[in-house]
Design a protein around this motif. Structure first.
Motif, PDB file in Angstrom:
ATOM      1  N   TYR A 310       0.686  -1.163  -0.015  1.00  0.00           N
ATOM      2  CA  TYR A 310      -0.125  -0.026  -0.023  1.00  0.00           C
ATOM      3  C   TYR A 310       0.888   1.356   0.134  1.00  0.00           C
ATOM      4  O   TYR A 310       0.228   2.481  -0.395  1.00  0.00           O
ATOM      5  N   MET A 311       1.988   1.304   0.313  1.00  0.00           N
ATOM      6  CA  MET A 311       2.991   2.333   0.495  1.00  0.00           C
ATOM      7  C   MET A 311       3.186   2.963  -0.896  1.00  0.00           C
ATOM      8  O   MET A 311       3.366   4.125  -0.853  1.00  0.00           O
ATOM      9  N   VAL A 312       3.021   2.317  -1.957  1.00  0.00           N
ATOM     10  CA  VAL A 312       2.949   3.065  -3.345  1.00  0.00           C
ATOM     11  C   VAL A 312       2.010   4.110  -3.372  1.00  0.00           C
ATOM     12  O   VAL A 312       2.128   5.288  -4.100  1.00  0.00           O
ATOM     13  N   MET A 313       0.927   3.989  -2.396  1.00  0.00           N
ATOM     14  CA  MET A 313       0.067   5.226  -2.496  1.00  0.00           C
ATOM     15  C   MET A 313       0.367   6.518  -2.029  1.00  0.00           C
ATOM     16  O   MET A 313      -0.219   7.380  -2.291  1.00  0.00           O
ATOM     17  N   GLN A 314       1.578   6.410  -1.236  1.00  0.00           N
ATOM     18  CA  GLN A 314       2.020   7.514  -0.585  1.00  0.00           C
ATOM     19  C   GLN A 314       2.543   8.256  -1.820  1.00  0.00           C
ATOM     20  O   GLN A 314       2.580   9.723  -1.637  1.00  0.00           O
TER      21      GLN A 314
END
Length: 398
Positions: A310-314
């Motif tokens: 999910y950190m790609v959403m950052q």
């Protein structure tokens, strides 16, 4: 060209996670304490993160290709210095030099994507780049464990140095770009003033507060504590722990493209999702703090591997939060905070491990409880500090 640039990022991933497999033999060779081991792993990230602003300036002035070709050879030099180190100071210097060499590796990919792909494809392409680049994590699983068992830990760093040479040659041969529009010497003071403008925006503090701890949590597990955890707590062999590392790495390849495609698009909804997934990761680490059966502990670690995608959403959050004219600087600051956070967390978890011995607490209970705490802290900073007034809009001049 993007795939070739990702090869450099993949080697960067390998170097930053090598400590998880290198930790047991380095502890035997140099008698390292947990605190020293945490500083050893963190030295790479201190150097890597500390140079992000300057790498961003270099990319703007000289371009992606010239910047990475000029700096990446230090990766090879650093790996060889580490391989032939005969003291702890030599290990730290080699790690720091490697971190400098890898400093532009991921930033050039994000800038290349931002310049060559339409904005609506940014999250999915960036997620794919993160996933493909995670091939480097596979190198520091079972393959590196085999090399160490057969020829020793020094040979492991020599092998990584050879792979870095191949990546540099591929970039030299295959990557082409237009000459930079600006050929004048870089104006450092003007660039620093531009960064000052970014830091004055209210949303920057919360974004940095979260970015210090998210990727750092995954890298602290995969890049430092996974091997010692499985070997010390569950008596895994080095190759056995390497197999688990490979499994987590495979999930780390799947997660970013998956979550890149799941990105909701709406900026405020994305911010809520980011906060919730971070709390979910904190819960997984909190569970790992307990001495559970080995199979359950491995399952939780695998859960961290997939959910961390999910950190790609950052990255999409940063791009949506700042006006287009600030995107490059914002990405550089975000990347700097992310990797300085890795160094900080690896150092702090090393301190937690050392304190655990004094307090008669099991080492990995202290380590994973600390990681869970930092993730909750980052979420609170992100959600309760001022957010963007209007995502992507110029701030009002009040």
């Amino acid at each position: 060209m993007l795939l070739v640039l990702i090869s450099g990022f993949a080697l960067s991933q390998a170097f930053r996670t090598a400590a998880a497999i290198m930790a047991p033999p380095l502890q035997q060779a140099f008698g390292l304490t947990p605190q020293q081991l945490g500083l050893f792993a963190g030295a790479f990230h201190f150097a890597f993160g500390g140079l992000q602003l300057f790498m961003g300036m270099g990319i703007d002035v000289y371009g992606v290709r010239r910047t990475v070709l000029a700096v990446f050879p230090l990766t090879v030099a650093g790996a060889l210095v580490t391989a032939y180190a005969d003291s702890y100071a030599g290990l730290l210097f080699g790690q720091a030099l490697t971190g400098v060499g890898c400093a532009p590796a991921f930033l050039v990919c994000t800038v290349f994507i931002a310049r060559r792909f339409p904005s609506e494809r940014y999250a999915s392409v960036n997620g794919a780049a993160l996933g493909i680049g995670s091939v480097g994590l596979l190198l520091t699983g079972t393959p590196l464990a085999w090399v160490i068992q057969a020829w020793g830990w020094r040979s492991g760093y020599v092998a990584l140095a050879a792979c870095a040479v191949l990546a540099w040659l591929a970039i030299l041969v295959f990557v082409r770009e237009d000459a930079p529009v600006h050929t004048e010497r870089p104006n450092v003071l003007a660039a620093l003033r531009g960064y000052g403008e970014l830091f004055r925006l209210p949303q920057t503090a919360g974004i940095i507060g979260l970015s210090l701890f998210t990727y750092a949590s995954f890298l602290s597990l995969r890049g430092l504590w996974l091997g010692p955890l499985l070997i010390d707590r569950y008596q895994f062999t080095l190759v056995g722990s390497g197999n688990v590392a490979v499994a987590i790495s495979v999930l780390g390849m799947v997660g970013p493209p998956l979550f890149g495609r799941l990105d909701p698009g709406d900026a405020q909804k994305r911010r809520r999702w980011i906060a919730r997934y971070t709390i979910g990761c904190a819960a997984l680490f909190a569970a790992m703090a307990f001495a559970l059966p080995a199979s359950l502990e491995v399952a939780l670690a695998l859960g961290v591997g997939i959910v961390s995608g999910y950190m790609v959403m950052q990255y999409a959050d940063v791009r949506a939060t700042y006006p287009a004219r600030m995107t490059g600087r914002a990405m550089a600051v975000f990347t700097m905070a992310m990797f300085l956070g890795v160094a900080l967390m690896q150092w702090l978890t090393g301190l937690a491990a050392s304190a655990a011995a004094v307090l008669h607490v099991e080492t990995y209970t202290a380590v994973f409880a600390a990681i869970a705490f930092f993730l909750v802290l980052g979420t609170c900073l992100y959600r309760f500090l001022p957010g963007p007034r209007t995502a992507g809009a110029e701030p009002s001049q009040s």
